[in-house]
Design an enzyme around this catalytic site. Structure first.
Site, PDB file in Angstrom:
ATOM      1  N   LYS A   1      23.033 -31.743 -18.274  1.00 15.68           N
ATOM      2  CA  LYS A   1      21.580 -31.830 -18.194  1.00 15.68           C
ATOM      3  C   LYS A   1      21.190 -32.914 -17.185  1.00 15.68           C
ATOM      4  CE  LYS A   1      19.465 -29.567 -20.551  1.00 15.68           C
ATOM      5  NZ  LYS A   1      19.007 -29.484 -21.930  1.00 15.68           N
TER       6      LYS A   1
ATOM      7  N   PHE B   1       0.838  -1.208   0.000  1.00 14.49           N
ATOM      8  CA  PHE B   1       0.000   0.000   0.000  1.00 14.49           C
ATOM      9  C   PHE B   1       0.873   1.258   0.000  1.00 14.49           C
ATOM     10  CE2 PHE B   1      -2.132   3.420   2.336  1.00 14.49           C
ATOM     11  CZ  PHE B   1      -3.255   3.595   1.534  1.00 14.49           C
ATOM     12  N   GLU B   2       1.887   1.281   0.864  1.00 14.80           N
ATOM     13  CA  GLU B   2       2.775   2.453   0.928  1.00 14.80           C
ATOM     14  C   GLU B   2       3.509   2.653  -0.393  1.00 14.80           C
ATOM     15  OE1 GLU B   2       4.546   2.936   5.321  1.00 14.80           O
ATOM     16  OE2 GLU B   2       4.665   0.864   4.547  1.00 14.80           O
ATOM     17  N   PHE B   3       3.944   1.536  -0.989  1.00 12.45           N
ATOM     18  CA  PHE B   3       4.655   1.627  -2.269  1.00 12.45           C
ATOM     19  C   PHE B   3       3.735   2.227  -3.334  1.00 12.45           C
ATOM     20  CE2 PHE B   3       5.943   0.135  -6.424  1.00 12.45           C
ATOM     21  CZ  PHE B   3       7.328   0.270  -6.408  1.00 12.45           C
ATOM     22  N   ASP B   4       2.496   1.725  -3.393  1.00  8.81           N
ATOM     23  CA  ASP B   4       1.552   2.210  -4.401  1.00  8.81           C
ATOM     24  C   ASP B   4       1.249   3.694  -4.222  1.00  8.81           C
ATOM     25  OD1 ASP B   4       1.453  -0.308  -5.494  1.00  8.81           O
ATOM     26  OD2 ASP B   4      -0.394  -0.893  -4.468  1.00  8.81           O
TER      27      ASP B   4
ATOM     28  N   CYS C   1       2.579 -38.269 -51.916  1.00 12.36           N
ATOM     29  CA  CYS C   1       2.472 -38.355 -53.381  1.00 12.36           C
ATOM     30  C   CYS C   1       2.469 -39.790 -53.888  1.00 12.36           C
ATOM     31  CB  CYS C   1       3.605 -37.566 -54.045  1.00 12.36           C
ATOM     32  SG  CYS C   1       5.245 -38.285 -53.794  1.00 12.36           S
TER      33      CYS C   1
ATOM     34  N   LYS D   1      21.217 -24.083 -14.496  1.00  6.61           N
ATOM     35  CA  LYS D   1      20.755 -23.769 -15.855  1.00  6.61           C
ATOM     36  C   LYS D   1      19.258 -23.495 -15.787  1.00  6.61           C
ATOM     37  CE  LYS D   1      20.873 -25.461 -20.587  1.00  6.61           C
ATOM     38  NZ  LYS D   1      19.461 -25.241 -20.876  1.00  6.61           N
TER      39      LYS D   1
ATOM     40  N   SER E   1      25.102 -20.870 -28.212  1.00  8.85           N
ATOM     41  CA  SER E   1      24.429 -21.925 -27.455  1.00  8.85           C
ATOM     42  C   SER E   1      25.495 -22.754 -26.753  1.00  8.85           C
ATOM     43  CB  SER E   1      23.596 -22.798 -28.389  1.00  8.85           C
ATOM     44  OG  SER E   1      24.416 -23.332 -29.414  1.00  8.85           O
ATOM     45  N   LEU E   2      25.073 -23.635 -25.864  1.00  4.63           N
ATOM     46  CA  LEU E   2      26.008 -24.460 -25.103  1.00  4.63           C
ATOM     47  C   LEU E   2      25.976 -25.901 -25.578  1.00  4.63           C
ATOM     48  CD1 LEU E   2      25.367 -23.239 -21.441  1.00  4.63           C
ATOM     49  CD2 LEU E   2      27.389 -22.783 -22.813  1.00  4.63           C
TER      50      LEU E   2
ATOM     51  N   CYS F   1       6.550 -33.661 -55.133  1.00  2.00           N
ATOM     52  CA  CYS F   1       5.935 -33.991 -53.850  1.00  2.00           C
ATOM     53  C   CYS F   1       5.622 -32.691 -53.099  1.00  2.00           C
ATOM     54  CB  CYS F   1       6.892 -34.868 -53.047  1.00  2.00           C
ATOM     55  SG  CYS F   1       6.225 -35.432 -51.470  1.00  2.00           S
TER      56      CYS F   1
ATOM     57  N   LYS G   1      31.499 -23.412 -16.240  1.00  6.05           N
ATOM     58  CA  LYS G   1      32.317 -22.492 -17.036  1.00  6.05           C
ATOM     59  C   LYS G   1      33.738 -22.447 -16.482  1.00  6.05           C
ATOM     60  CE  LYS G   1      28.267 -19.537 -17.746  1.00  6.05           C
ATOM     61  NZ  LYS G   1      27.607 -18.278 -17.349  1.00  6.05           N
TER      62      LYS G   1
ATOM     63  N   GLU H   1      26.878 -22.986 -12.178  1.00  5.02           N
ATOM     64  CA  GLU H   1      25.629 -22.233 -12.073  1.00  5.02           C
ATOM     65  C   GLU H   1      24.470 -23.122 -12.482  1.00  5.02           C
ATOM     66  OE1 GLU H   1      26.014 -18.503 -14.321  1.00  5.02           O
ATOM     67  OE2 GLU H   1      28.165 -18.872 -14.317  1.00  5.02           O
TER      68      GLU H   1
ATOM     69  N   TYR I   1      23.360 -13.871 -15.587  1.00  2.00           N
ATOM     70  CA  TYR I   1      24.486 -14.772 -15.335  1.00  2.00           C
ATOM     71  C   TYR I   1      25.752 -14.496 -16.131  1.00  2.00           C
ATOM     72  CZ  TYR I   1      22.229 -16.898 -19.427  1.00  2.00           C
ATOM     73  OH  TYR I   1      21.636 -17.092 -20.647  1.00  2.00           O
TER      74      TYR I   1
ATOM     75  N   ARG J   1      17.269 -13.625 -27.770  1.00  2.00           N
ATOM     76  CA  ARG J   1      18.391 -14.382 -28.330  1.00  2.00           C
ATOM     77  C   ARG J   1      18.260 -14.541 -29.845  1.00  2.00           C
ATOM     78  NH1 ARG J   1      20.108 -19.106 -30.174  1.00  2.00           N
ATOM     79  NH2 ARG J   1      22.224 -19.740 -29.633  1.00  2.00           N
TER      80      ARG J   1
ATOM     81  N   ASP K   1      15.505 -22.534 -16.984  1.00  2.00           N
ATOM     82  CA  ASP K   1      14.689 -22.860 -18.143  1.00  2.00           C
ATOM     83  C   ASP K   1      13.755 -21.695 -18.438  1.00  2.00           C
ATOM     84  OD1 ASP K   1      13.827 -24.341 -20.238  1.00  2.00           O
ATOM     85  OD2 ASP K   1      12.520 -25.660 -19.092  1.00  2.00           O
TER      86      ASP K   1
ATOM     87  N   CYS L   1       5.443 -42.957 -50.374  1.00  2.00           N
ATOM     88  CA  CYS L   1       5.303 -41.618 -49.771  1.00  2.00           C
ATOM     89  C   CYS L   1       3.843 -41.383 -49.372  1.00  2.00           C
ATOM     90  CB  CYS L   1       5.751 -40.556 -50.776  1.00  2.00           C
ATOM     91  SG  CYS L   1       5.494 -38.871 -50.179  1.00  2.00           S
TER      92      CYS L   1
ATOM     93  N   CYS M   1      11.614 -39.899 -50.179  1.00  2.25           N
ATOM     94  CA  CYS M   1      10.736 -39.828 -51.336  1.00  2.25           C
ATOM     95  C   CYS M   1      11.542 -39.179 -52.462  1.00  2.25           C
ATOM     96  CB  CYS M   1       9.493 -38.995 -51.030  1.00  2.25           C
ATOM     97  SG  CYS M   1       8.515 -38.636 -52.508  1.00  2.25           S
TER      98      CYS M   1
END
Length: 665
Positions: free
Chosen positions: A309, A32-35, A404, A113, A80-81, A425, A285, A111, A222, A134, A115, A401, A419
């Site tokens: 992972k 409330f005070e922040f608002d 086709c 990872k 990417s890693l 196709c 790292k 660290e 990070y 990215r 998601d 296929c 195919c």
């Protein structure tokens, strides 16, 4: 009352309260005070617009509408890693590192990872100036207005910081906020979101930043990149970022060896479920920046970092059916259609079965109860049969296929069936055009995959060269098309004529010719005509071009259909040669010489030094070999490189020696 000072004081106080609440998790005043204080600031800013500041905490509520997100090239590429799934993988990684560095003592920063959706945020003079997704690593979408609504991201920094730098992190949606969003949706009868990661990612592309502000997004940071950074290790960088006001997770640990890395992994493999947000592994790292510079990068990943992972979650469900997809190269991919099941935060309905060999190996049949897991926590895959269903006969792979009806072929040594109806196709034709227009290729604005299918199905295009004859009047009748969108599509096609040759070559869809190979071929041959006339042996002699790629290129240009399409594209003005950018300072002083750069330099950055070599006709090698003429050695040159250069008798020169080389008449 000094209005300007009151406004500045309120901003500073609100920024401090935001930091205490969203970063430190230690609120010092009530909501409330922040608002009330925020409303006071908003009223004063509305009354005195001359004191407007785009980085004011009042701007976090959003309200800016962004209809088209600008594509921005990353100043420093977002790599990417590489992934690892066992401790043996990490041990092998360390062996490779030490071969380059020479068995020096190493520390690692461990660290979690996270998601989420990757983001790169630029700060200039201590203020947030730009935020870019990215994207493909080379370029992404600018989402600055949306990022500013996330209260854990500082708009203004504290302490001593460089004039300009980028900080990388993940935009995440904590479980508690995600669950509340879904409860709100269910309450009004809407479909709930599938998982936190996709919801966080989708939030960044909402057009109305006020809507983004309503979502309880968070940002975990990070990695800092830039020039003249006031620290020399990754771990020190994390601590410095915290001091500047960033939300950097405190779970990170400095490890003195792989045993300590394994301890970190073992602990968090169990305790990750106690965290308030999703994490799917650990990032390891090499801590020292000098070592990182020495190790460098592959085409896709830093050699000095790797992701471990966590073991995939596994569930059991029923295989309802098997369908077959046709790719743009004609490759057939069998797909398992599953009874929907919750797995690692998402609803899984389908999984790849890869090829006929995999189906035979698993002996998988429709109606079976099967084990499903996410390979690397991303792509669902079937790993075995849990319980046999009612199907008595083994699954028989299709012979023709599905699109086709052409009889499939399977070349010796190939895993997949194909195919061969390459030019008749429909999915292959549509797939090639979709590849041609894709972001990494011709990047045609206003034209998406669904529209390509509509164009083909309405007989407006039969190959990608037909795109350049489309008119607005032809496009308007298509589903979901209007005058403006049709004009944008035609204009986007016209603008694609400016795309450089190496991307055009990738866009052609030559089998096995990806982005990196296309760049190498374009740089070597300069024009499409020279490439089309190259012999098999000529191609094989090009750096990193093997038999398979060379044969595929030969077959592509031998086909009369392809020759006709390329001739049409040329007539339309598509770029089929390298446009050399004239450098007034370029020379051929280093022509025929190969250099390897190693260490840290005073007068050049490593990238600038490599550019100077290439600008003067030299070639930059990634590793020392008998073909290397010179090693340009700076401070902290890797002992392994030094030893190898000495054994091969290669000249080792200093930065000043190199400069003198350039200055020689």
């Amino acid at each position: 009352m000094d209005i300007q000072k009151t406004i500045l004081d309120l901003r500073e106080e609100l920024n401090l309260h935001n930091h205490n609440y969203y970063v430190e998790d230690k609120p010092t005043i009530s909501d409330f005070e922040f608002d009330q204080k925020l409303k006071q600031l908003q009223d004063l800013e509305a009354q005195y617009p001359e004191y407007f500041d785009e980085n004011s905490p009042s701007q976090r509520v959003g309200g800016t509408i962004t209809k088209n997100f600008q594509t921005v090239v990353h100043e420093n590429r977002m790599y990417s890693l590489d992934n690892s799934y066992s401790k043996e993988d990490l041990q092998d990684w360390e062996v490779k590192i030490q071969k380059v560095l020479g068995n020096v003592p190493l520390q690692y920063t461990c660290e979690l990872k996270y998601d989420g959706a990757s983001i790169s945020i630029t700060y200039e003079n201590g203020k947030l100036s730009k935020a870019v997704t990215r994207g493909d690593g080379f370029q992404g979408d600018e989402v600055t207005n949306n990022i500013k609504t996330i209260r854990s991201i500082p708009l203004k920094l504290k302490g001593n910081y460089p004039q300009k730098f980028d900080i990388r992190g993940e935009i995440i949606l904590p479980f508690e906020g995600f669950e509340k969003m879904n409860l709100d949706l269910i309450e009004i009868g809407e479909t709930p979101y599938s998982n936190p990661r996709n919801t966080a990612s989708g939030s960044l592309k909402l057009q109305d930043s006020a809507e983004v502000a309503k979502r309880p997004l968070d940002c975990l940071l990070y990695f800092i990149t830039g020039n003249n950074l006031p620290f020399s290790t990754q771990f020190e960088g994390l601590e410095t970022a915290r001091n500047w006001g960033f939300k950097v997770p405190t779970q990170s640990k400095l490890a003195n060896n792989l045993d300590e890395v394994f301890e970190f992994i073992n602990y968090w493999d169990v305790h990750r479920h106690d965290l308030p947000y999703e994490t799917d592994g650990v990032v390891i790292k090499v801590n020292d920046f000098n070592h990182q510079n020495e190790l460098g990068y592959t085409a896709k990943s830093p050699r000095w970092a790797i992701a471990y992972k966590f073991k995939s979650e596994q569930v059991t469900t029923v295989l309802n059916s098997i369908s077959y997809q046709v790719g743009r190269t004609g490759s057939i991919t069998p797909v398992a259609n599953l009874q929907p099941v919750q797995l690692a935060g998402t609803i899984v309905k389908r999984a790849s079965l890869h090829n006929a060999d995999q189906i035979e190996k698993l002996d998988i049949r429709v109606g079976d109860s099967v084990f499903v897991e996410k390979g690397g926590e991303i792509i669902p895959k079937i790993i075995g049969v849990a319980q046999r269903g009612n199907q008595l006969e083994p699954t028989k792979y299709i012979s023709h296929c599905p699109e086709c009806q052409t009889e499939l072929v399977r070349k010796e040594g190939e895993a997949n069936h194909f195919c061969p109806n390459f030019y008749g196709c429909p999915p292959q034709i549509i797939g090639r055009i979709q590849h041609y227009i894709s972001r990494k290729a011709m990047d045609i604005e206003g034209l998406g995959g669904e529209t390509v299918a509509l164009l083909f199905n309405n007989n407006l295009v039969k190959d990608y060269s037909d795109l350049y004859e489309l008119t607005v009047d032809q496009v308007i009748p298509l589903e979901r098309m209007a005058q403006k969108s049709a004009e944008n599509l035609v204009n986007g096609i016209e603008k694609s004529k400016e795309i450089p040759f190496e991307r055009v070559l990738f866009a052609l869809g030559i089998r096995y010719v990806g982005e990196t190979v296309a760049k190498k071929l374009a740089k070597h041959y300069k024009t499409i005509d020279a490439l089309s006339k190259a012999s098999l042996m000529d191609l094989i002699l090009v750096d990193e071009i093997g038999d398979r790629i060379a044969q595929s290129v030969i077959e592509f240009f031998e086909n009369q259909n392809n020759s006709t399409i390329i001739a049409r594209l040329k007539n339309f003005g598509v770029q089929f040669e390298i446009v050399e950018k004239h450098n007034p300072n370029a020379t051929e002083k280093l022509l025929g010489k190969t250099f390897v750069v190693s260490g840290v330099f005073e007068q050049f950055s490593r990238d600038d030094l490599k550019k100077a070599i290439e600008d003067n006709g030299g070639k930059v090698g990634s590793s020392i070999s008998a073909k290397t003429d010179y090693v340009v050695a700076g401070e902290n040159m890797g002992p392994a490189k030094l030893d190898k250069a000495n054994k091969l008798g290669i000249s080792i020169i200093s930065e000043n020696d190199f400069i003198n080389m350039l200055n020689e008449s």
